[in-house]
Design a protein around this motif. Structure first.
Motif, PDB file in Angstrom:
ATOM      1  N   LEU A 179     106.669  30.054 -35.552  1.00  0.00           N
ATOM      2  CA  LEU A 179     105.640  29.321 -34.809  1.00  0.00           C
ATOM      3  C   LEU A 179     104.271  29.978 -35.011  1.00  0.00           C
ATOM      4  N   ILE A 180     104.229  31.303 -34.901  1.00  0.00           N
ATOM      5  CA  ILE A 180     102.959  32.018 -35.094  1.00  0.00           C
ATOM      6  C   ILE A 180     102.593  32.091 -36.571  1.00  0.00           C
ATOM      7  N   PHE A 181     103.587  32.303 -37.421  1.00  0.00           N
ATOM      8  CA  PHE A 181     103.349  32.456 -38.857  1.00  0.00           C
ATOM      9  C   PHE A 181     102.697  31.209 -39.460  1.00  0.00           C
ATOM     10  N   ILE A 182     103.186  30.023 -39.093  1.00  0.00           N
ATOM     11  CA  ILE A 182     102.623  28.775 -39.621  1.00  0.00           C
ATOM     12  C   ILE A 182     101.320  28.414 -38.920  1.00  0.00           C
ATOM     13  N   TRP A 183     101.168  28.843 -37.662  1.00  0.00           N
ATOM     14  CA  TRP A 183      99.937  28.578 -36.911  1.00  0.00           C
ATOM     15  C   TRP A 183      98.761  29.381 -37.447  1.00  0.00           C
ATOM     16  N   THR A 184      99.017  30.585 -37.968  1.00  0.00           N
ATOM     17  CA  THR A 184      97.945  31.513 -38.352  1.00  0.00           C
ATOM     18  C   THR A 184      97.003  30.964 -39.420  1.00  0.00           C
ATOM     19  N   PRO A 185      97.478  30.384 -40.544  1.00  0.00           N
ATOM     20  CA  PRO A 185      96.525  29.900 -41.557  1.00  0.00           C
ATOM     21  C   PRO A 185      95.517  28.868 -41.054  1.00  0.00           C
ATOM     22  N   PRO A 186      95.945  27.782 -40.392  1.00  0.00           N
ATOM     23  CA  PRO A 186      94.913  26.844 -39.919  1.00  0.00           C
ATOM     24  C   PRO A 186      93.978  27.462 -38.890  1.00  0.00           C
ATOM     25  N   HIS A 187      94.492  28.376 -38.095  1.00  0.00           N
ATOM     26  CA  HIS A 187      93.657  29.070 -37.106  1.00  0.00           C
ATOM     27  C   HIS A 187      92.538  29.845 -37.794  1.00  0.00           C
ATOM     28  N   PHE A 188      92.889  30.663 -38.777  1.00  0.00           N
ATOM     29  CA  PHE A 188      91.891  31.495 -39.448  1.00  0.00           C
ATOM     30  C   PHE A 188      91.062  30.716 -40.463  1.00  0.00           C
ATOM     31  N   TRP A 189      91.641  29.709 -41.098  1.00  0.00           N
ATOM     32  CA  TRP A 189      90.851  28.916 -42.040  1.00  0.00           C
ATOM     33  C   TRP A 189      89.779  28.117 -41.315  1.00  0.00           C
ATOM     34  N   ALA A 190      90.061  27.684 -40.084  1.00  0.00           N
ATOM     35  CA  ALA A 190      89.019  27.016 -39.298  1.00  0.00           C
ATOM     36  C   ALA A 190      87.869  27.987 -39.046  1.00  0.00           C
ATOM     37  N   LEU A 191      88.205  29.237 -38.711  1.00  0.00           N
ATOM     38  CA  LEU A 191      87.175  30.263 -38.527  1.00  0.00           C
ATOM     39  C   LEU A 191      86.385  30.480 -39.815  1.00  0.00           C
ATOM     40  N   SER A 192      87.095  30.528 -40.942  1.00  0.00           N
ATOM     41  CA  SER A 192      86.421  30.805 -42.208  1.00  0.00           C
ATOM     42  C   SER A 192      85.479  29.679 -42.618  1.00  0.00           C
ATOM     43  N   LEU A 193      85.723  28.455 -42.137  1.00  0.00           N
ATOM     44  CA  LEU A 193      84.828  27.348 -42.473  1.00  0.00           C
ATOM     45  C   LEU A 193      83.434  27.573 -41.909  1.00  0.00           C
ATOM     46  N   PHE A 194      83.347  28.072 -40.666  1.00  0.00           N
ATOM     47  CA  PHE A 194      82.007  28.282 -40.110  1.00  0.00           C
ATOM     48  C   PHE A 194      81.525  29.730 -40.233  1.00  0.00           C
ATOM     49  N   MET A 195      82.362  30.616 -40.825  1.00  0.00           N
ATOM     50  CA  MET A 195      81.938  31.988 -41.111  1.00  0.00           C
ATOM     51  C   MET A 195      81.952  32.260 -42.605  1.00  0.00           C
ATOM     52  N   ASN A 196      81.881  31.216 -43.411  1.00  0.00           N
ATOM     53  CA  ASN A 196      82.042  31.363 -44.859  1.00  0.00           C
ATOM     54  C   ASN A 196      80.968  32.248 -45.490  1.00  0.00           C
ATOM     55  N   ASP A 197      79.749  32.182 -44.975  1.00  0.00           N
ATOM     56  CA  ASP A 197      78.676  33.011 -45.521  1.00  0.00           C
ATOM     57  C   ASP A 197      78.995  34.497 -45.363  1.00  0.00           C
ATOM     58  N   ASP A 198      79.563  34.843 -44.215  1.00  0.00           N
ATOM     59  CA  ASP A 198      79.945  36.238 -43.974  1.00  0.00           C
ATOM     60  C   ASP A 198      80.987  36.716 -44.981  1.00  0.00           C
ATOM     61  N   TYR A 199      82.020  35.911 -45.157  1.00  0.00           N
ATOM     62  CA  TYR A 199      83.090  36.301 -46.083  1.00  0.00           C
ATOM     63  C   TYR A 199      82.571  36.370 -47.521  1.00  0.00           C
ATOM     64  N   THR A 200      81.649  35.481 -47.864  1.00  0.00           N
ATOM     65  CA  THR A 200      81.074  35.492 -49.217  1.00  0.00           C
ATOM     66  C   THR A 200      80.265  36.763 -49.455  1.00  0.00           C
ATOM     67  N   LYS A 201      79.421  37.117 -48.487  1.00  0.00           N
ATOM     68  CA  LYS A 201      78.604  38.323 -48.610  1.00  0.00           C
ATOM     69  C   LYS A 201      79.469  39.579 -48.694  1.00  0.00           C
ATOM     70  N   ALA A 202      80.562  39.593 -47.930  1.00  0.00           N
ATOM     71  CA  ALA A 202      81.424  40.772 -47.884  1.00  0.00           C
ATOM     72  C   ALA A 202      82.396  40.827 -49.059  1.00  0.00           C
ATOM     73  N   GLY A 203      82.489  39.733 -49.821  1.00  0.00           N
ATOM     74  CA  GLY A 203      83.396  39.707 -50.962  1.00  0.00           C
ATOM     75  C   GLY A 203      84.855  39.601 -50.580  1.00  0.00           C
ATOM     76  N   VAL A 204      85.132  39.047 -49.399  1.00  0.00           N
ATOM     77  CA  VAL A 204      86.518  38.849 -48.964  1.00  0.00           C
ATOM     78  C   VAL A 204      87.009  37.521 -49.538  1.00  0.00           C
ATOM     79  N   PRO A 205      88.092  37.511 -50.302  1.00  0.00           N
ATOM     80  CA  PRO A 205      88.523  36.284 -50.986  1.00  0.00           C
ATOM     81  C   PRO A 205      89.257  35.298 -50.083  1.00  0.00           C
TER      82      PRO A 205
END
Length: 315
Positions: A179-205
């Motif tokens: 339940l948690i394992f499958i929930w985690t990707p959409p949870h964090f990918w939603a975050l990455s959509l509006f924090m994408n600039d941060d991840y790009t600057k930090a070089g996190v793939p």
């Protein structure tokens, strides 16, 4: 890590700085899901042993957070979301963060072994290792599947709680893990959509960085559909019941509707409303997990009073 993260900043740290090092918000989720895992187990646990076990699981979660902040200090210093964490902000030295993480790991695992059982302690040790080494030191900087595989670290706590009570693993504890394992990707990918600039600057793939937002939105929808199936299937295991099934149906319909809305959106849409729908979906994902596990507790209470004898257990 960069050379900058190996330098000592001087240490005038306060208690609250070290407490922040343990990622208390993440710890609260770990404590809650681990407690649910313990309480829904078919074997009762002495309240004192149960409380102590959850305390040591919380310490293990805090140890993982401290080790994560030690290793990730260089990229945390670049990202707006993490720049005020104790290590990049200079409130705790990298060396002290590492020492705190290592010592808390030893204390948490050793005391859980003495308090509960060696299997639960070994599972906690593996959880800390998985998060600190497999995810933080390897997957996070190496592959866009970092969250998919690394999500296992956050999915282990209810299994540890279950192991405290039963001394082993079962279909029910695996169901909570999934339940948690499958929930985690959409949870964090939603975050990455509006924090994408941060991840790009930090070089996190993150997936948004390596494959773009369209692929990310497609994946959010795909995982949400799989989560719907996993969540409903959990209702027909030994920990399921009418409260959980009703809750799961409502939550998963809402979650699926939110994922479809994100899937239909473009970058222009998101920029136009400052990623309002993405932020809303991220907040909903937090409610989703807490409510799902709270519903499992509700059915455990019914089961305690022999009110679920007729509930079908299929899996």
């Amino acid at each position: 890590m960069s050379d900058a993260t190996a330098n000592d900043y001087g240490d005038d740290s306060q208690f609250e700085d070290y407490f922040a090092l343990l990622k208390p918000r993440v710890m609260s989720l770990v404590v809650f899901t681990a407690a649910v895992g313990l309480l829904v187990a078919p074997v009762g646990v002495n309240p004192v042993i149960g409380f102590a076990s959850i305390l040591f699981i919380a310490l293990g979660a805090g140890a993982s957070g401290a080790l994560n902040m030690w290793w990730d200090a260089d990229i945390d210093a670049i990202m707006k979301r993490t720049v005020k964490r104790p290590v990049p902000d200079g409130r705790v030295t990298p060396k002290n963060a590492m020492i705190v993480g290592l010592w808390l790991s030893v204390i948490a695992v050793g005391m859980l072994a003495l308090t509960a059982n060696w299997f639960a302690a070994a599972l906690l040790a593996f959880t800390i290792f998985f998060y600190a080494v497999i995810y933080t030191m390897w997957l996070k900087r190496w592959t866009p599947q970092n969250i998919v595989i690394g999500g296992a670290a956050g999915a282990f706590p209810p299994m540890v709680g279950w192991a405290v009570a039963t001394g082993g693993v079962s279909v029910e504890s695996v169901a909570m893990f999934m339940l948690i394992f499958i929930w985690t990707p959409p949870h964090f990918w939603a975050l990455s959509l509006f924090m994408n600039d941060d991840y790009t600057k930090a070089g996190v793939p993150m997936l948004t960085v390596t494959h773009g937002t369209r692929v990310t939105r497609n994946n959010i929808l795909g995982y949400t559909v799989v989560l719907f199936v996993v969540a409903i299937a959990t209702a027909f295991t030994g920990i399921g019941g009418p409260i959980y099934l009703a809750t799961a149906l409502i939550l998963n319909v809402m979650f699926l509707m939110g994922a479809v809305k994100l899937w239909k959106r473009t970058d222009a849409d998101a920029d136009g409303d400052e990623y309002g729908a993405e932020r809303k979906f991220f907040r909903l994902s937090l409610v989703y997990l807490f409510a799902s596990f709270a519903a499992l507790l509700g059915d455990a209470a019914l089961r305690k009073f022999d009110l679920l004898n007729a509930w079908p257990v299929v899996i």
